[in-house]
Scaffold this motif. Structure first.
Motif, short mmCIF file in Angstrom:
data_model
loop_
_atom_site.label_atom_id
_atom_site.label_comp_id
_atom_site.label_asym_id
_atom_site.label_seq_id
_atom_site.Cartn_x
_atom_site.Cartn_y
_atom_site.Cartn_z
N LEU A 1 -12.36 38.30 -45.14
CA LEU A 1 -12.64 39.64 -44.38
C LEU A 1 -11.61 40.81 -44.83
N CYS A 2 -10.43 40.73 -45.19
CA CYS A 2 -9.58 41.73 -45.64
C CYS A 2 -10.03 42.20 -47.13
N VAL A 3 -10.54 41.01 -47.99
CA VAL A 3 -10.92 41.58 -49.30
C VAL A 3 -12.36 42.60 -49.10
N LEU B 1 -15.23 47.57 -49.12
CA LEU B 1 -16.26 48.43 -48.31
C LEU B 1 -15.67 49.78 -47.89
N ILE B 2 -14.25 49.79 -47.37
CA ILE B 2 -13.69 51.14 -47.23
C ILE B 2 -13.85 51.62 -48.38
N HIS B 3 -13.25 51.29 -49.52
CA HIS B 3 -12.98 52.02 -50.72
C HIS B 3 -14.45 52.61 -51.24
N VAL C 1 -13.60 56.17 -49.46
CA VAL C 1 -12.63 56.67 -50.37
C VAL C 1 -13.41 57.54 -51.80
N LEU C 2 -14.24 56.38 -52.24
CA LEU C 2 -14.88 57.19 -53.53
C LEU C 2 -15.86 58.00 -53.02
N PRO C 3 -16.62 57.75 -51.90
CA PRO C 3 -17.70 59.04 -51.51
C PRO C 3 -16.96 60.38 -51.46
N MET D 1 -18.55 38.71 -57.11
CA MET D 1 -19.73 39.41 -56.91
C MET D 1 -19.34 40.78 -56.24
N CYS D 2 -18.57 40.58 -55.08
CA CYS D 2 -18.27 42.01 -54.27
C CYS D 2 -17.45 42.82 -55.11
N ARG D 3 -16.41 42.27 -55.74
CA ARG D 3 -15.56 43.45 -56.31
C ARG D 3 -16.11 43.95 -57.53
N THR D 4 -17.25 43.24 -58.45
CA THR D 4 -17.58 43.82 -59.39
C THR D 4 -18.54 45.10 -58.84
N VAL D 5 -19.21 45.07 -57.79
CA VAL D 5 -19.77 46.03 -57.36
C VAL D 5 -19.12 47.23 -57.22
N LEU D 6 -17.93 47.48 -56.80
CA LEU D 6 -16.98 48.52 -56.73
C LEU D 6 -16.43 49.03 -58.02
#
Ligand code: ASP
Length: 448
Positions: free
Chosen positions: A243-245, A250-252, A256-258, A413-418
């Motif tokens: 959940l933390c990762v 998701l926050i970033h 942040v990026l938006p 998979m999730c971090r590659t999206v970011l």
């Protein structure tokens, strides 16, 4: 229905179908761990054959042609220096922000406290030995070595061999040099530039065709991934860590990026995220920034309103250098592991994580599981700092990385999206600095 929307729906259907098939027809049906791996393998092989290989074979020609034409279209080398410098500042700034966010979340939530390391030790050691130990042993031992090998990648002794090895960084550096030379050569070089422009248009068409293979490819790859690990691996003692990762990513991704895009790119960020949805889906299913690169370049250019100049070389460089997701993930994971073993870290040691996780993310190649391997560099650096403060201080053994291997496939998979979205947003921002002459409107504030 528009072709673009139909494709999105089909890819989403492939994704959902892959999760369900992997869970019920592979994971639940298998009797043992070994049987699982055997049952999932044909899906992995087929998925690679019909989707990942076609994407990978496009990487070198597309990066070469698109970077050369991107540089020649910028023309003036001093303008190229400005765009290149701004791109590097963007990469470094957002990566640092991602690590700080990861450190903050893991320090406040403390996902590792309360997890019993003894219950995880035996499988963790075995997983580490079988999946990561070899790569850590043959990879760069420290941050200095990681940078030497990055620099060596940039200047290969043989550009054709580097291209044959899919060394994207070498191709980017060579293509930038050639692009500058063609710009300086002026009129004499115009035929070559025209040929490369035509080739770029053709290669983009091929990427468009390959995208129609995505629904089936995504189904097969996701079925294999879910089939090996099972959805149940996402709950249990590692649930808070996951959940933390995911929360941090998701926050970033959504805040942040938006904010950075709105501020520096004067673009509606959520509309932009919608425009690049196929990049997001491809990155999520392939877990590889490099394999996604052809889709990133094509989508930034055709759907994302990025200028030709920026859409070409920002993603090409970013696929290896800019990894916000990997940086955030490494910060959370390393803090988590130290917490599990009850080793308290000082602010100074967290600063060591800030610096080394940033550098380890820059040095990580855009392939599945790379972040897990470069994490050893971060752990070693914190251990050295602990030993420098007190020679008999407890240190974190590297096999502890084995604790998080089981859930790494999903988090990858999730971090590659970011990672990839960071490249696209960089391209959109740089489009303001390097707009296309024929379409000066493309960088104006886009209405919601
Ligand atoms: N799979 C990631 C990427 O390709 C790298 C990583 O393992 O963090 O971007």
């Amino acid at each position: 229905m528009k072709k673009e929307n139909l494709l999105t729906i089909l890819i989403l259907a492939g994704l959902v179908g892959g999760v369900l098939f992997g869970q019920y027809a592979i994971f639940d049906a298998a009797q043992s761990k070994q049987a699982l791996a055997q049952a999932a393998q044909p899906f992995q092989t087929a998925g690679e054959l019909i989707f990942i290989r076609p994407l990978r074979l496009l990487i070198v020609p597309l990066v070469f042609v698109s970077v050369v034409t991107g540089v020649t279209s910028i023309g003036n080398p001093s303008k190229l220096g400005l765009v290149g410098g701004a791109t590097m500042v963007y990469f470094l700034g957002t990566t640092l922000a991602a690590v700080v966010l990861g450190l903050l979340i893991a320090s406040v939530v403390q996902p590792g406290s309360g997890v019993d390391p003894a219950s995880l030790q035996i499988t963790a050691q075995a997983d580490y030995q079988s999946e990561v130990a070899q790569k850590v042993a043959t990879g760069p031992a420290g941050i200095g070595n990681a940078f030497i090998s990055l620099a060596q990648d940039m200047v290969p002794p043989n550009i054709l061999r580097a291209a044959a090895d899919n060394n994207v960084l070498a191709v980017v550096v060579f293509a930038i040099a050639l692009g500058i030379a063609l710009s300086i050569a002026g009129k004499a070089a115009e035929p070559a530039v025209a040929v490369l422009d035509a080739l770029l248009a053709a290669l983009m068409k091929i990427v468009g065709w390959v995208m129609w293979l995505a629904p089936a490819g995504v189904f097969l790859i996701v079925a294999a991934r879910v089939g090996v690990a099972g959805l149940s691996s996402l709950v249990g003692p590692l649930g808070v860590y996951i959940l933390c990762v995911v929360g941090g990513l998701l926050i970033h991704l959504l805040v942040v990026l938006p904010a950075v895009l709105l501020l520096f790119g004067r673009t509606d960020p959520y509309r932009f995220l919608w425009q690049i949805r196929r990049v997001i889906l491809t990155a999520f299913s392939t877990a590889s920034s490099s394999a996604t690169l052809p889709v990133t370049i094509e989508t930034c250019r055709t759907q994302g309103g990025c200028s030709k100049r920026a859409a070409t070389f920002v993603p090409a460089l970013g696929a290896t250098v800019n990894m916000n997701g990997t940086a955030l993930y490494e910060a959370v994971a390393v803090l988590f592991l130290f917490q599990v073993f009850g080793i308290d870290l000082t602010i100074g040691q967290k600063l060591v994580i800030l610096v080394t996780a940033t550098l380890a993310a820059i040095g990580a190649p855009g392939i599945p599981g790379a972040g897990l391997v470069t994490m050893a560099i971060v752990i070693n650096a914190v251990n050295s700092s602990l030993a420098a403060m007190a020679p008999d201080a407890r240190q974190l053994p590297l096999w502890t990385i084995g604790i998080i291997i089981g859930v790494d496939r999903f988090l990858d998979m999730c971090r590659t999206v970011l990672n990839v979205v960071g490249d696209c947003i960089g391209a959109r921002i740089m489009s303001r600095l390097a707009p296309d002459e024929e379409e000066p409107q493309s960088t104006a504030l886009t209405p919601a």
